[in-house]
Design an enzyme around this catalytic site. Sequence first.
Site, PDB file in Angstrom:
ATOM      1  N   HIS A 211      37.185  49.427  50.245  1.00 37.26           N
ATOM      2  CA  HIS A 211      37.396  49.906  49.175  1.00 37.26           C
ATOM      3  C   HIS A 211      37.232  48.914  47.863  1.00 37.26           C
ATOM      4  O   HIS A 211      36.778  49.425  46.834  1.00 37.26           O
ATOM      5  CB  HIS A 211      38.957  50.166  49.133  1.00 37.26           C
TER       6      HIS A 211
ATOM      7  N   ARG B 199      43.404  41.742  46.334  1.00 40.95           N
ATOM      8  CA  ARG B 199      43.609  42.331  45.063  1.00 40.95           C
ATOM      9  C   ARG B 199      44.984  43.151  44.870  1.00 40.95           C
ATOM     10  O   ARG B 199      45.192  44.105  45.591  1.00 40.95           O
ATOM     11  CB  ARG B 199      42.571  43.598  44.454  1.00 40.95           C
TER      12      ARG B 199
ATOM     13  N   ARG C 206      49.097  47.960  52.413  1.00 36.10           N
ATOM     14  CA  ARG C 206      47.597  48.424  52.551  1.00 36.10           C
ATOM     15  C   ARG C 206      47.165  47.649  53.820  1.00 36.10           C
ATOM     16  O   ARG C 206      46.765  48.410  54.764  1.00 36.10           O
ATOM     17  CB  ARG C 206      46.914  48.154  51.620  1.00 36.10           C
TER      18      ARG C 206
ATOM     19  N   HIS D 199      40.955  50.414  52.436  1.00 35.12           N
ATOM     20  CA  HIS D 199      42.118  51.346  52.062  1.00 35.12           C
ATOM     21  C   HIS D 199      42.431  51.972  53.355  1.00 35.12           C
ATOM     22  O   HIS D 199      41.567  52.409  54.193  1.00 35.12           O
ATOM     23  CB  HIS D 199      41.591  52.546  51.044  1.00 35.12           C
TER      24      HIS D 199
ATOM     25  N   GLU E 255      53.511  50.377  41.179  1.00 39.14           N
ATOM     26  CA  GLU E 255      52.532  50.514  42.093  1.00 39.14           C
ATOM     27  C   GLU E 255      52.967  49.510  43.326  1.00 39.14           C
ATOM     28  O   GLU E 255      53.708  48.608  42.709  1.00 39.14           O
ATOM     29  CB  GLU E 255      51.185  50.505  41.933  1.00 39.14           C
TER      30      GLU E 255
END
Length: 526
Positions: free
Chosen positions: A343, A378, A282, A236, A113
Amino acid sequence: MASHDFDVLIVGSGLAGLSAALHLAPTHRVAVITKRALHDGASGWAQGGIAAVLAEGDSFDAHVQDTLVAGAGLCDLAATRFVVEHAPEAIRWLQGLGVPFSQEDGALHLTREGGHGARRIVHAADATGAAVQRTLIDVVRATPGITLFEHHTLVDLITARKLGLPGGQRCLGLYALHEATDEVVTFRAPQTILATGGAGKVYLYTTNPDTATGDGIAAAWRAGCRMANLEFIQFHPTCLYHPHAKSFLITEAVRGEGGRLLLPDGTRFMPQHDARAELAPRDVVARAIDYEMKRHGLDCVHLDISHQSPAFLQAHFPNILARCAELGIDITRQPIPVVPAAHYTCGGVLTDLAGRTDLPGLLAIGETACTGLHGANRLASNSLVECMVYARAAAQAVAQAPRAELSALPPWDDSQVTDADECVVISHNWDELRRFMWDYVGIVRTDKRLERAAHRIALLQGEIHEFYAHFHVTRDLLELRNLVQVAELIVRSAQMRRESRGLHFSRDWPALAAPAAPTILVPPVR
Ligand SMILES: Cc1cc2nc3c(=O)[nH]c(=O)nc-3n(C[C@H](O)[C@H](O)[C@H](O)COP(=O)(O)OP(=O)(O)OC[C@H]3O[C@@H](n4cnc5c(N)ncnc54)[C@H](O)[C@@H]3O)c2cc1C
């Protein structure tokens, strides 16, 4: 009035709460108190997976380094090492319980990811959280020593100071509202673990479930615990925008497969914001969408993947295809309306490496806690693993704590309150709060917007306090009270950070300040 005695109270039935319950059940009488059904919460919604170093050639140092880079200088190194080094054991524990992770050639299949320099994401197809939660719930239901209290909402923690007891401050238990009877029940235990998840519902748009109202954070603050890093809310970039679609995430893989972000007139805008265009990280994409929405006064932007064949979309994005079709959007021919959405809550109740808070007898784990792992941003798939690693550590801390005597606790006193006459106040204030938090404390902040939000929060707090003091509590009222409290803490933390770092971006303070330091809020009464 009902009253229950246990060795440990666990509030929340997500991955953090259920993991802790299973670790403690062999030696303790455990109560799991959860405000809806057991499966309700963010854990079951997780799609991507769980990060752990399992591949040949990968290393703990590499996972630590990737986490530190994402965290923009604010990760706690000890917490990061602790989670990374215990992650493989946490995965083995889940396998031992029977979680059906995706396999390849007889071994766990690992995906990669964004932000991870190696393949290290363990997953169960694209619905990892659901597979984990299903297994855990089955095991918990079959485990003696765990008593489940579904549809019980934490009202407040009970502390020695609140009762005016001598012998030092500590957590003695809690009050919880039982939905079926409308009765506030007293729970007594020497140890309480908060595992109540995040606070995404404080924003108008969120990928989070309805349970994410920051209840544990607010309750711990009222009980005298310090909070850390609450200004860092991860947004998000792409959540489905539709009046009948709540919290439906459009995975980043859509952009990975060539999806383009467009204004309503079809103009592509990402290349003007970043050379990586739709594949930028993001936070960059979320900021660009926010900028375009505010500039043009838009309700949403569009994500177009219609250049891919229907067969490709069916193979790669069956859930998105089906959900959009239900709402009348044919993604093989039409763009998907999207907005960024809150998110993940990076900050929370400040804890040590065993999940202990400032209040003796109270621990916090999972998204409710701030362990220092996530810093200012994060890293993908690091949160589920944090839930498990800290659940085990907290269980060990509880097991090692000297057994304290139970104190006599007064039943909930509702003799001075009546039924609410104007429930519209609650729904109105919910809407108002979430709207102005979105507009003023969202992805791009300014001093003026934060000041505006702080002013409105003070007004709402006054009204809600009145309501709470005079009327019977309901779950909606409790959640609103907590959301407003968390909103105040988020705004206060954002005002204290005079720089832009990680997920906190301020137009008035665009530069990084040195040295990097966490934002710690100290409650007025401790
Ligand atoms: C759509 C989505 C996708 C995600 N994907 C990933 C991913 O791929 N990988 C990853 O690592 N992370 C992912 N995350 C984040 C991750 O799912 C969460 O951080 C994690 O599940 C939090 O677990 P938890 O146990 O702390 O909280 P939750 O699972 O949210 O559980 C909280 C529990 O507390 C209960 N509760 C709350 N308030 C009260 C109260 N007042 N009284 C009683 N009970 C209460 C709730 O009902 C619930 O049972 C994702 C999150 C979302 C929303």
